[in-house]
Scaffold this active site. Structure first.
Site, PDB file in Angstrom:
ATOM      1  N   ALA A 249     -27.763  21.219   3.908  1.00 58.68           N
ATOM      2  CA  ALA A 249     -27.900  21.711   5.324  1.00 58.68           C
ATOM      3  C   ALA A 249     -27.111  20.930   6.270  1.00 58.68           C
ATOM      4  O   ALA A 249     -27.094  19.782   6.114  1.00 58.68           O
ATOM      5  CB  ALA A 249     -29.432  21.663   5.736  1.00 58.68           C
TER       6      ALA A 249
ATOM      7  N   HIS B 194     -38.096  17.567  -0.273  1.00 51.28           N
ATOM      8  CA  HIS B 194     -37.353  17.235  -1.497  1.00 51.28           C
ATOM      9  C   HIS B 194     -38.427  17.048  -2.789  1.00 51.28           C
ATOM     10  O   HIS B 194     -38.963  16.156  -2.853  1.00 51.28           O
ATOM     11  CB  HIS B 194     -36.417  16.170  -1.376  1.00 51.28           C
ATOM     12  CG  HIS B 194     -35.404  16.284  -0.705  1.00 51.28           C
ATOM     13  ND1 HIS B 194     -33.929  16.156  -0.838  1.00 51.28           N
ATOM     14  CD2 HIS B 194     -35.301  16.552   0.860  1.00 51.28           C
ATOM     15  CE1 HIS B 194     -33.331  16.382   0.210  1.00 51.28           C
ATOM     16  NE2 HIS B 194     -33.980  16.690   1.206  1.00 51.28           N
TER      17      HIS B 194
ATOM     18  N   SER C 238     -31.615  19.819   1.383  1.00 54.82           N
ATOM     19  CA  SER C 238     -32.780  20.215   2.209  1.00 54.82           C
ATOM     20  C   SER C 238     -32.945  21.534   2.434  1.00 54.82           C
ATOM     21  O   SER C 238     -32.117  22.468   2.890  1.00 54.82           O
ATOM     22  CB  SER C 238     -32.579  19.556   3.643  1.00 54.82           C
ATOM     23  OG  SER C 238     -32.418  18.151   3.515  1.00 54.82           O
TER      24      SER C 238
ATOM     25  N   TYR D 282     -29.087   7.171   3.788  1.00 54.06           N
ATOM     26  CA  TYR D 282     -29.937   6.945   4.978  1.00 54.06           C
ATOM     27  C   TYR D 282     -31.245   6.343   4.468  1.00 54.06           C
ATOM     28  O   TYR D 282     -32.058   5.939   5.411  1.00 54.06           O
ATOM     29  CB  TYR D 282     -30.211   7.937   6.081  1.00 54.06           C
ATOM     30  CG  TYR D 282     -30.687   9.136   5.562  1.00 54.06           C
ATOM     31  CD1 TYR D 282     -32.140   9.378   5.558  1.00 54.06           C
ATOM     32  CD2 TYR D 282     -29.926  10.363   5.449  1.00 54.06           C
ATOM     33  CE1 TYR D 282     -32.526  10.417   5.029  1.00 54.06           C
ATOM     34  CE2 TYR D 282     -30.446  11.435   5.105  1.00 54.06           C
ATOM     35  CZ  TYR D 282     -31.977  11.639   5.102  1.00 54.06           C
ATOM     36  OH  TYR D 282     -32.560  12.660   4.586  1.00 54.06           O
ATOM     37  N   GLU D 283     -31.793   6.814   3.316  1.00 52.00           N
ATOM     38  CA  GLU D 283     -33.080   6.459   2.797  1.00 52.00           C
ATOM     39  C   GLU D 283     -33.147   4.917   2.521  1.00 52.00           C
ATOM     40  O   GLU D 283     -33.988   4.496   2.195  1.00 52.00           O
ATOM     41  CB  GLU D 283     -33.306   7.427   1.629  1.00 52.00           C
ATOM     42  CG  GLU D 283     -33.510   8.988   2.012  1.00 52.00           C
ATOM     43  CD  GLU D 283     -33.944   9.719   0.745  1.00 52.00           C
ATOM     44  OE1 GLU D 283     -35.116   9.665   0.357  1.00 52.00           O
ATOM     45  OE2 GLU D 283     -32.878  10.265   0.319  1.00 52.00           O
TER      46      GLU D 283
ATOM     47  N   HIS E 285     -35.419  18.199  12.564  1.00 53.60           N
ATOM     48  CA  HIS E 285     -35.591  18.515  11.189  1.00 53.60           C
ATOM     49  C   HIS E 285     -36.391  19.902  10.876  1.00 53.60           C
ATOM     50  O   HIS E 285     -35.994  20.459   9.941  1.00 53.60           O
ATOM     51  CB  HIS E 285     -36.108  17.253  10.250  1.00 53.60           C
ATOM     52  CG  HIS E 285     -36.133  17.582   8.907  1.00 53.60           C
ATOM     53  ND1 HIS E 285     -34.579  17.780   8.219  1.00 53.60           N
ATOM     54  CD2 HIS E 285     -37.094  17.485   7.746  1.00 53.60           C
ATOM     55  CE1 HIS E 285     -34.993  17.786   6.861  1.00 53.60           C
ATOM     56  NE2 HIS E 285     -36.065  17.576   6.625  1.00 53.60           N
TER      57      HIS E 285
ATOM     58  N   HIS F 275     -30.422  10.166  -0.601  1.00 55.28           N
ATOM     59  CA  HIS F 275     -29.371   9.823   0.750  1.00 55.28           C
ATOM     60  C   HIS F 275     -29.246   8.305   1.049  1.00 55.28           C
ATOM     61  O   HIS F 275     -30.146   7.694   1.017  1.00 55.28           O
ATOM     62  CB  HIS F 275     -30.056  10.584   1.967  1.00 55.28           C
ATOM     63  CG  HIS F 275     -30.243  11.926   2.037  1.00 55.28           C
ATOM     64  ND1 HIS F 275     -31.451  12.814   1.446  1.00 55.28           N
ATOM     65  CD2 HIS F 275     -29.445  12.909   2.026  1.00 55.28           C
ATOM     66  CE1 HIS F 275     -31.197  13.834   1.485  1.00 55.28           C
ATOM     67  NE2 HIS F 275     -30.145  14.264   1.858  1.00 55.28           N
TER      68      HIS F 275
ATOM     69  N   ASN G 234     -28.117  24.396  12.337  1.00 53.46           N
ATOM     70  CA  ASN G 234     -28.415  24.218  13.577  1.00 53.46           C
ATOM     71  C   ASN G 234     -26.998  23.796  14.108  1.00 53.46           C
ATOM     72  O   ASN G 234     -25.976  23.555  13.454  1.00 53.46           O
ATOM     73  CB  ASN G 234     -29.337  23.159  14.098  1.00 53.46           C
ATOM     74  CG  ASN G 234     -28.898  21.742  13.358  1.00 53.46           C
ATOM     75  OD1 ASN G 234     -29.251  21.841  12.004  1.00 53.46           O
ATOM     76  ND2 ASN G 234     -28.276  20.944  13.862  1.00 53.46           N
TER      77      ASN G 234
ATOM     78  N   MET H  15     -25.588  14.622   6.497  1.00 53.15           N
ATOM     79  CA  MET H  15     -25.868  13.206   5.871  1.00 53.15           C
ATOM     80  C   MET H  15     -25.635  13.025   4.372  1.00 53.15           C
ATOM     81  O   MET H  15     -26.355  12.137   3.725  1.00 53.15           O
ATOM     82  CB  MET H  15     -27.113  12.558   6.473  1.00 53.15           C
ATOM     83  CG  MET H  15     -27.241  12.997   7.970  1.00 53.15           C
ATOM     84  SD  MET H  15     -28.799  12.503   8.389  1.00 53.15           S
ATOM     85  CE  MET H  15     -28.886  13.247  10.152  1.00 53.15           C
ATOM     86  N   SER H  16     -24.841  13.962   3.771  1.00 57.29           N
ATOM     87  CA  SER H  16     -24.939  13.810   2.227  1.00 57.29           C
ATOM     88  C   SER H  16     -23.483  14.447   1.819  1.00 57.29           C
ATOM     89  O   SER H  16     -22.646  14.382   2.429  1.00 57.29           O
ATOM     90  CB  SER H  16     -25.895  14.849   1.781  1.00 57.29           C
ATOM     91  OG  SER H  16     -25.766  16.006   1.855  1.00 57.29           O
TER      92      SER H  16
HETATM   93 CL1  6GU Z   1     -26.249  18.050  13.792  1.00 59.51          CL
HETATM   94  N1  6GU Z   1     -25.873  16.128  12.108  1.00 59.51           N
HETATM   95  C1  6GU Z   1     -26.197  15.553  10.780  1.00 59.51           C
HETATM   96  N2  6GU Z   1     -25.476  14.208  10.609  1.00 59.51           N
HETATM   97  N3  6GU Z   1     -26.691  16.227   9.771  1.00 59.51           N
HETATM   98  C2  6GU Z   1     -27.223  17.249   9.908  1.00 59.51           C
HETATM   99  C3  6GU Z   1     -27.147  18.093  11.185  1.00 59.51           C
HETATM  100  C4  6GU Z   1     -26.512  17.356  12.207  1.00 59.51           C
HETATM  101  N4  6GU Z   1     -27.842  19.225  10.881  1.00 59.51           N
HETATM  102  C5  6GU Z   1     -28.255  19.290   9.994  1.00 59.51           C
HETATM  103  N5  6GU Z   1     -28.240  18.132   9.130  1.00 59.51           N
END
Ligand code: 6GU
Length: 272
Positions: free
Chosen positions: A111, A59, A28, A83-84, A245, A81, A233, A209-210
């Site tokens: 990210a 993307h 991302s 989650y998609e 996001h 991903h 973050n 998440m990846s």
């Molecule tokens: Cl805080 N958690 C997850 N699971 N994915 C992220 C994230 C946090 N920040 C960017 N991608």
């Protein structure tokens, strides 16, 4: 090999003049690296037989193949991903295609949320190891022994030589490269503060998440892996602020220059 894999490989191969050496999976907000590829052949995912179709904003959803820093590369501008709703077969299919195309090394980027409180948004983190916190695994099911072994070793999932190279390059660029363990959660929710406390306790440094499914399959087929997270973050509960996001994308835009310079210099020094 499945016919899908053969078809996808043949479809891409006929558009190439050179065998790609290094695969790049761009996370991302990090897809702009593919815009720097010279004499690019661009192939949208949705025209490749067997490829899933990307849906998430930010993307672009294409392969970009060409030369970067004198190295023949194949980049995924956007990834799939879990989650998609894609199965892990679909998520990791491009890695198997890269292997069939002749790729030997895979650079994976993402990210991620900072779990280690010594990190700050905008840091780059070298992934030294991972924790699969999902209970999912892309290799569940019958094993194709032509692809790899039934029980792959992950004791050095992230190649030590590539880690050394990345650290040397960071030093040369005076880049404050962090390092640590990446935790894969499925998403799409970010974690709760209580969950982040667990991850801190078990040795996680970043969460996302990846990446982990792709790395598992890369190791299954014998690719050498380099992993880089952009800490976009701090994870939930560390700072007293909600996560979104937009912040993830904003931060990756801020580290764009560092990230580009870093990955390009690693490429320029990677041995064939
Ligand atoms: Cl805080 N958690 C997850 N699971 N994915 C992220 C994230 C946090 N920040 C960017 N991608």
């Amino acid at each position: 090999m499945t016919t899908q894999l053969q078809e996808a490989t043949a479809f891409i191969k006929k558009q190439l003049s050179e065998k790609p050496q290094v695969g790049l999976i761009l996370g991302s907000g990090l897809g702009m690296l593919a815009d720097e590829i010279e004499q690019p052949v661009k192939i949208k995912y949705d025209v490749i037989p067997g490829f899933p179709v990307s849906t998430v904003e930010g993307h672009a959803g294409q392969l970009v193949i060409g030369e970067l820093e004198g190295v023949s590369v194949i980049a995924m501008q956007g990834r799939f991903h879990f989650y998609e709703g894609y199965g892990l077969d679909a998520v990791t299919f491009p890695v198997r295609v890269m292997k069939q195309l002749g790729v030997e090394k895979l650079f994976v980027t993402n990210a991620a949320g900072g779990v280690n409180e010594a990190f700050e948004p905008g840091n780059l983190m070298l992934i030294t190891d991972h924790i699969n916190n999902t209970g999912q695994n892309p290799l569940i099911g019958p094993n194709d022994n032509d692809q790899g072994v039934r029980f792959p070793d992950l004791s050095q999932a992230y190649d030590r030589n590539l880690q050394r190279l990345a650290k040397d390059v960071a030093k040369e660029l005076s880049l404050d490269l962090k390092e640590g363990v990446y935790v894969w959660n499925t998403g799409p929710t970010y974690e709760t503060p209580a969950e982040i406390k667990i991850l801190q306790t078990v040795g996680g440094d970043a969460v996302g998440m990846s990446t982990v499914p792709e790395v598992i399959v890369a190791r299954h087929v014998g690719l050498e892996v380099l992993g880089i997270s952009c800490i976009s973050n701090m994870a939930a509960g560390i700072l007293d602020q909600p996560l979104n996001h937009e912040e993830v994308i904003e931060t990756t835009e801020k580290v764009r220059e560092d990230f580009l310079r870093f990955v390009k210099m690693i490429l320029s020094k990677v041995s064939a």
